[in-house]
Design a protein around this motif. Sequence first.
Motif, mmCIF file in Angstrom:
data_model
loop_
_atom_site.group_PDB
_atom_site.id
_atom_site.type_symbol
_atom_site.label_atom_id
_atom_site.label_comp_id
_atom_site.label_asym_id
_atom_site.label_seq_id
_atom_site.Cartn_x
_atom_site.Cartn_y
_atom_site.Cartn_z
ATOM 1 N N VAL A 125 59.183 30.343 -8.910
ATOM 2 C CA VAL A 125 58.538 31.227 -7.945
ATOM 3 C C VAL A 125 58.904 32.665 -8.265
ATOM 4 O O VAL A 125 60.063 32.981 -8.526
ATOM 5 N N LEU A 126 57.902 33.526 -8.268
ATOM 6 C CA LEU A 126 58.104 34.943 -8.532
ATOM 7 C C LEU A 126 58.112 35.702 -7.219
ATOM 8 O O LEU A 126 57.139 35.661 -6.476
ATOM 9 N N LEU A 127 59.203 36.378 -6.915
ATOM 10 C CA LEU A 127 59.261 37.195 -5.707
ATOM 11 C C LEU A 127 58.721 38.569 -6.006
ATOM 12 O O LEU A 127 59.193 39.264 -6.898
ATOM 13 N N VAL A 128 57.707 38.967 -5.272
ATOM 14 C CA VAL A 128 57.064 40.252 -5.483
ATOM 15 C C VAL A 128 57.656 41.277 -4.535
ATOM 16 O O VAL A 128 57.777 41.011 -3.346
ATOM 17 N N PRO A 129 58.037 42.463 -5.028
ATOM 18 C CA PRO A 129 58.715 43.442 -4.180
ATOM 19 C C PRO A 129 57.770 44.119 -3.200
ATOM 20 O O PRO A 129 57.525 45.306 -3.259
ATOM 21 N N PRO A 147 53.037 46.011 -5.969
ATOM 22 C CA PRO A 147 52.365 44.708 -6.048
ATOM 23 C C PRO A 147 52.516 43.991 -4.723
ATOM 24 O O PRO A 147 53.502 44.184 -4.016
ATOM 25 N N TYR A 148 51.553 43.150 -4.396
ATOM 26 C CA TYR A 148 51.579 42.495 -3.090
ATOM 27 C C TYR A 148 51.063 41.066 -3.231
ATOM 28 O O TYR A 148 49.999 40.830 -3.809
ATOM 29 N N GLY A 149 51.801 40.119 -2.720
ATOM 30 C CA GLY A 149 51.357 38.737 -2.695
ATOM 31 C C GLY A 149 51.605 38.146 -1.332
ATOM 32 O O GLY A 149 52.595 38.466 -0.676
ATOM 33 N N ARG A 190 50.029 34.597 1.474
ATOM 34 C CA ARG A 190 49.449 33.263 1.460
ATOM 35 C C ARG A 190 47.952 33.277 1.176
ATOM 36 O O ARG A 190 47.363 32.218 0.965
ATOM 37 N N TYR A 191 47.339 34.475 1.169
ATOM 38 C CA TYR A 191 45.918 34.575 0.857
ATOM 39 C C TYR A 191 45.645 34.977 -0.582
ATOM 40 O O TYR A 191 44.611 34.636 -1.146
ATOM 41 N N HIS A 192 46.551 35.751 -1.155
ATOM 42 C CA HIS A 192 46.330 36.248 -2.510
ATOM 43 C C HIS A 192 47.653 36.302 -3.253
ATOM 44 O O HIS A 192 48.554 37.044 -2.877
ATOM 45 N N LEU A 193 47.768 35.512 -4.328
ATOM 46 C CA LEU A 193 48.997 35.475 -5.107
ATOM 47 C C LEU A 193 49.096 36.690 -6.013
ATOM 48 O O LEU A 193 48.098 37.326 -6.351
ATOM 49 N N CYS A 194 50.309 37.015 -6.409
ATOM 50 C CA CYS A 194 50.539 38.041 -7.425
ATOM 51 C C CYS A 194 51.307 37.374 -8.555
ATOM 52 O O CYS A 194 52.465 36.995 -8.388
ATOM 53 N N THR A 195 50.660 37.192 -9.690
ATOM 54 C CA THR A 195 51.260 36.474 -10.810
ATOM 55 C C THR A 195 51.122 37.285 -12.084
ATOM 56 O O THR A 195 50.148 38.011 -12.285
ATOM 57 N N GLY A 196 52.100 37.156 -12.960
ATOM 58 C CA GLY A 196 52.025 37.800 -14.261
ATOM 59 C C GLY A 196 52.339 39.274 -14.266
ATOM 60 O O GLY A 196 52.216 39.927 -15.299
ATOM 61 N N VAL A 197 52.749 39.853 -13.140
ATOM 62 C CA VAL A 197 53.109 41.265 -13.085
ATOM 63 C C VAL A 197 54.625 41.367 -12.975
ATOM 64 O O VAL A 197 55.216 40.941 -11.987
ATOM 65 N N THR A 198 55.255 41.937 -13.993
ATOM 66 C CA THR A 198 56.708 42.059 -14.000
ATOM 67 C C THR A 198 57.185 43.462 -13.663
ATOM 68 O O THR A 198 58.373 43.681 -13.430
ATOM 69 N N GLY A 199 56.281 44.429 -13.641
ATOM 70 C CA GLY A 199 56.642 45.797 -13.301
ATOM 71 C C GLY A 199 55.410 46.629 -13.009
ATOM 72 O O GLY A 199 54.305 46.306 -13.451
#
Length: 449
Positions: A18-22, A349-351, A353-362
């Motif tokens: 799981v990627l935690l988005v800030p 970045p924002y994720g 339950r409606y829209h995931l945020c994936t593949g963004v590391t910075g």
Amino acid sequence: MPRRGLLASVLSALLLAVLLVPSGNAAAIDDEFVPVDRYVVGGCRIAFDAAGTASPVGSAGRPCVGVSSLGVDNRGDLIVRMTPQAPYPSLRIMVQAGPVLSARGIATSATGNGKHVTVRFYDARDKSRISLRSTTQRRRVVRADLVIGWVKVTPSGTTAASLLKDPGYDALGAYRDRTATSETTIAGGCVIRFDSETPRVHANGTHRCIGASSLRLSPTGDLQVLSSGEQRGAVVNAQADPDETLAARGLITGVTATPSVMTVSIYDSRWRRRLDLRQPRDYARVKGVVANMWVSWTKTTQRPGVTNAVTTAAAQAYGPYIDGSVEPVDLVQRGCRVRFTTKEVGVLPYGNRYHLCTGVTGLEVNRAGQVVLHGPLGGIVSTTTIATSGQTDHGLRAGLSGGGARSTINIYSLELGRRLDLRSAADRRIMVSDGAELYPGWTHFIGSY
């Protein structure tokens, strides 16, 4: 164990990552590890009649997948409601004006959640938003169309997964289906570059082209992308996005697609007319050493009653790094939702339950005032970027370049006629007051050939 089964097992085991988005409190699944059979795709052509009333339309060449009904909200934006089979978090949201809308100088943008997509219309000629609640303003969209699309992913262990196995062919009318997955569709796309006297496919070790055989100009000077023999199939969704260079020139695209050819028209908001790329003066408006357009599509592979694409790879059959098609297991979809603040950093970045945020590391704002996204390496097939507005409207458009470990996004205002500089507090306030967001999305090729 066969390659597909082995890879699916490995991906399933890694799904727990799981990627935690800030973004304060939002978590998102890193879909690098999501098995491809969990992708839920959809798309539809929306047509306007002589009164400016919208309807979902399906045909043998363009099935309408995942759209249950349409409406208009209190701001006059179009609401596209999804079927109950697709209430999952989005990875990518796509919306594209058709050629008639773009020739009128009308651009579209979108925002969405798990249940619907809201589409906004902006008139670059009048420099104002179009309200579909107004009889007068609806005249601007009569007898025109647009296309929408999305890529979603079902959460691991969902009890609704069995619903995805029943596509509901023709359940909502002729060529109107309830849902589709990556098991019954195939993605394609590539980068078109305008660095010579004629457009060309830009393909190399980092930019893969899948499903396109060649390019040409139409009798009216539009760009046409001819499908490979393997991907001459019915179209679920289609998109053409100017990159950061073309977006900064105020160009708007319009798309129509058939199983064999995708046609892209280009409207110049500065010249206030459609470009004819057969004319040298017009072609100069798109020409540039790094001037690109991203084209992408999803086509059916198993739907009865239509022409279907195939997943036979046909590796490099149409040139170096230009494949006829690809196995679904060799593609990964990623996407993110990006919001803006008035603070100096300006962008987050924002994720949820409606829209995931994936593949963004910075994520950052560079010295030119552009948005820069950092992400994982991978062969890029296509990318999409949508600027959306929720309150006031400056006709914001976005264009992305790069697409690999580093992507750069320009934001252009059709109202102001210039690129925004996010180092400027005033321009950051425009983004926040408009409720502007970005929905960058990528298709990555992860195959071994």
